[in-house]
Design a protein around this motif. Structure first.
Motif, PDB file in Angstrom:
ATOM      1  N   SER A 186      -7.795   1.246  -4.329  1.00 46.64           N
ATOM      2  CA  SER A 186      -6.618   1.814  -3.676  1.00 46.64           C
ATOM      3  C   SER A 186      -5.721   2.542  -4.673  1.00 46.64           C
ATOM      4  CB  SER A 186      -5.816   0.718  -2.964  1.00 46.64           C
ATOM      5  OG  SER A 186      -6.560   0.155  -1.912  1.00 46.64           O
ATOM      6  N   PRO A 209      -0.450   4.333   2.702  1.00 47.72           N
ATOM      7  CA  PRO A 209      -0.667   5.515   1.853  1.00 47.72           C
ATOM      8  C   PRO A 209      -0.183   6.815   2.493  1.00 47.72           C
ATOM      9  CG  PRO A 209      -2.597   4.104   1.847  1.00 47.72           C
ATOM     10  CD  PRO A 209      -1.681   3.563   2.901  1.00 47.72           C
ATOM     11  N   VAL A 228      -7.351   9.223   1.724  1.00 46.48           N
ATOM     12  CA  VAL A 228      -7.824   7.837   1.630  1.00 46.48           C
ATOM     13  C   VAL A 228      -7.790   7.112   2.965  1.00 46.48           C
ATOM     14  CG1 VAL A 228      -7.120   7.669  -0.777  1.00 46.48           C
ATOM     15  CG2 VAL A 228      -5.546   6.903   1.005  1.00 46.48           C
ATOM     16  N   VAL A 286       1.218   3.141  -3.297  1.00 51.42           N
ATOM     17  CA  VAL A 286       0.040   3.716  -3.952  1.00 51.42           C
ATOM     18  C   VAL A 286       0.187   5.214  -4.147  1.00 51.42           C
ATOM     19  CG1 VAL A 286      -2.409   4.198  -3.639  1.00 51.42           C
ATOM     20  CG2 VAL A 286      -1.540   1.898  -3.209  1.00 51.42           C
ATOM     21  N   ILE A 291      -9.677   3.413   4.757  1.00 52.47           N
ATOM     22  CA  ILE A 291      -8.865   2.319   5.286  1.00 52.47           C
ATOM     23  C   ILE A 291      -9.151   2.100   6.762  1.00 52.47           C
ATOM     24  CG2 ILE A 291      -6.505   1.520   5.641  1.00 52.47           C
ATOM     25  CD1 ILE A 291      -5.682   3.144   3.220  1.00 52.47           C
ATOM     26  N   SER A 335       0.802  -1.229   0.000  1.00 48.36           N
ATOM     27  CA  SER A 335       0.000   0.000   0.000  1.00 48.36           C
ATOM     28  C   SER A 335       0.831   1.274   0.000  1.00 48.36           C
ATOM     29  CB  SER A 335      -0.938   0.013   1.221  1.00 48.36           C
ATOM     30  OG  SER A 335      -0.201   0.051   2.427  1.00 48.36           O
TER      31      SER A 335
END
Length: 572
Positions: A354, A210, A376, A90, A380, A87
């Motif tokens: 994602s 992220p 984001v 991303v 999550i 992640s």
């Protein structure tokens, strides 16, 4: 007991001489064989598929106290690092595409990792069955760290993709290894609590990825998104080297084992048929419609090659039976195969949303990498809270997992559909609210496949079932992420022709998601933003479609209670 030379000669009269050393031929007799030179080699027999639960060792030796806490802590840290790596990249991808001028490769930054990870996933259980769990775990950790180093020093997009593939190979054995070590170190009554801690702590990697990736990308360099794995891995390896981890698996492949024995034990033939099938399929999906036309000979050839090779793989696994890399008999259980299919589509919705949320916030809304990570986090966090809460309710309170699976799938599909309506001017309340809806759906259903398979299979089959579930989720993510990349690229080219006809699409694509504003005229920027928004929505349409498929197959996971009945003391 062990087979003597005389007994072995008796067996050899009934077995073809060419197969006297075959694992399958002597498996039912005993997994301990005496070689011609007098050396003994122990090959573990593959577990039988049955519905009866396995018994624990009569006098198991578990580690306790601080030592147990340290072991569980370091394997959880390694699992955290592995999920962080999936992640953290991303929010760094837009900057990477700008540095390498590689917007077309966006799908490969995730797919390369997931492809190698999912290809090796079915084999990891066999590795942990045959070798020391601690040393096997350390080998996978070392491969993962090597891949991270290659990514960190990458000088081109292709080198970065290679590094991601190597890291995926290493990561394929970390989660399975952590669960294997946990089971070897702790008694059955403590495993659910420790497993919950391991999985919950590992999920923090997805939560922090992220945000941490955005901070590192903005204030240092995106390369630290990969370098950060190196010191964490060094700490994990250093601590594990100092601790003795119990190994309870039956067999070990000795140095004197023949190549033929290893070939049978690990089903290398199945792997050599399986991996190329997956690679050819993904290449066709990645190149189709972008690099080559869908009706080109290369794309058609890749699809045909994948289908033919996979047919051979299925035939091979059928012949291998219980010793297969993926025992096909398990798929006769409806709960098992529907749970695997659900994981396949769940992985798709998670990865697509994602990756393309980061592109939406940076390319369309003009957010910095750090702020796009913040944007984001709400989704999550919602996913993580609902994943933990639904697991406690489904297993500890209600006992039925199906309502959570179906309800979560429905909310996930609705959330993805709502996200696909985002525009450059969508209000803050809407993009936060839609993420929360999708997060509740994903979180509520995320663990239900694990719960369903645990209740449907015996203890001996559970490890294989878990590996299949992890594989399905990783493979589903890699396949549909490649499809989303193709849809996004094609959609961007079409949308640019509509909203910014005066701009050369190649210039925009080569500039990357965050660099196009500096290479196109100011008057054309609003049109390019609208084109990006439309192209991202196309990817979200695919996520919504996968969410609908996830909902449909959830109904087949079975109405079955997994709550343990209370013990009733006999009346005196």
């Amino acid at each position: 007991m062990s087979i003597t030379t005389q007994e072995l000669e008796k067996h050899s009269k009934e077995i073809d001489p060419e197969d006297q050393t075959s694992i399958e031929a002597l498996q039912d007799a005993e997994p301990r064989l005496e070689s011609k030179d007098g050396l003994q080699s122990t090959i573990a027999a593959e577990p039988k598929t049955s519905s009866a639960p396995d018994n624990e060792d009569a006098d198991p030796e578990y580690i306790k106290g601080l030592k147990l806490a340290i072991v569980i802590g370091v394997v959880a840290l390694a699992s955290f690092t592995m999920l962080l790596d999936t992640s953290i990249v991303v929010t760094a991808i837009p900057r990477i595409t700008s540095d390498f001028h590689s917007l077309d490769d966006v799908g490969w930054y995730g797919s390369a990792y997931l492809l190698s990870n999912s290809s090796l996933q079915p084999l990891t259980g066999k590795f942990y069955r045959q070798f020391s769990s601690k040393w096997t775990f350390l080998v996978f950790l070392g491969i993962f760290e090597l891949g991270s180093l290659i990514c960190g020093v990458a000088q081109s997009s292709k080198m970065l993709i290679v590094g991601r593939a190597v890291a995926g190979m290493g990561g394929s054995g970390l989660m399975n290894g952590g669960l294997t070590i946990l089971a070897a170190c702790s008694p059955p009554e403590r495993r659910p609590t420790l497993m919950g801690f391991l999985l919950g702590f590992a999920q923090l990697g997805i939560l922090l990825g992220p945000l941490l990736g955005g901070v590192l990308t903005q204030y240092t360099t995106w390369r630290w998104c990969f370098f950060i794995n190196l010191p964490i891995g060094a700490v994990v390896a250093g601590i594990l080297l100092l601790i003795q981890v119990p190994t309870r698996l039956a067999g070990k492949v000795p140095l004197t084992a023949t190549f033929r024995s290893i070939f049978h034990v690990f089903d290398i033939g199945g792997f050599l048929l399986f991996a190329p099938s997956i690679i050819m399929c993904l290449l066709a999906l990645e190149w189709g419609g972008s690099t080559y036309p869908w009706d080109s000979a290369k794309i058609i050839g890749l699809f045909c090659g994948a289908a033919g090779n996979f047919a051979l793989f299925l035939y091979w696994e059928h012949r291998k039976g219980e010793g297969a890399m993926i025992p096909l008999a398990m798929f006769k259980n409806r709960i098992v195969w529907t749970s695997v299919v659900v994981a396949f589509f769940l992985g798709a919705t998670m990865l697509i949303t994602s990756y393309y949320m980061a592109i939406y916030f940076q390319a369309v809304r003009g957010r910095s990498p750090t702020m796009s990570g913040v944007d984001v986090v709400v989704g999550i966090v919602t996913t993580l809270i609902c994943a933990v809460g639904s697991g406690i309710l489904a297993v500890g309170r209600i006992g039925y997992y199906l309502p959570f699976a179906i309800g979560g799938a429905a909310l996930n599909a609705i959330g993805c559909g709502l996200i696909s309506t985002w525009t450059p001017t969508t209000s803050t309340g809407k993009w936060i609210g839609y993420q929360i809806i999708a997060g509740i759906g994903r979180g509520s259903g995320m663990q239900m496949g694990l719960v369903a398979i645990s209740g449907a299979l015996s203890a001996a089959e559970n490890s294989i079932g878990m590996a299949l579930l992890i594989f399905a989720q990783q493979f589903g993510g890699s396949v549909w992420l490649a499809v989303a990349s193709t849809i996004f690229t094609n959609g961007l080219n079409k949308s640019l022709a509509k909203y910014a006809p005066e701009v050369d699409p190649k210039v925009v694509v080569n500039a990357g998601a965050t660099g196009y504003r500096s290479v196109v005229p100011a008057s054309a920027v609003p049109g390019v933003i609208q084109a990006y928004s439309q192209a991202v929505n196309y990817a979200f349409y695919l996520a919504a479609a996968c969410g609908v498929a996830y909902f449909v197959f959830s109904w087949g996971m079975g109405w079955k209670s997994v709550k343990k009945p209370k013990k009733v003391e006999p009346a005196v």
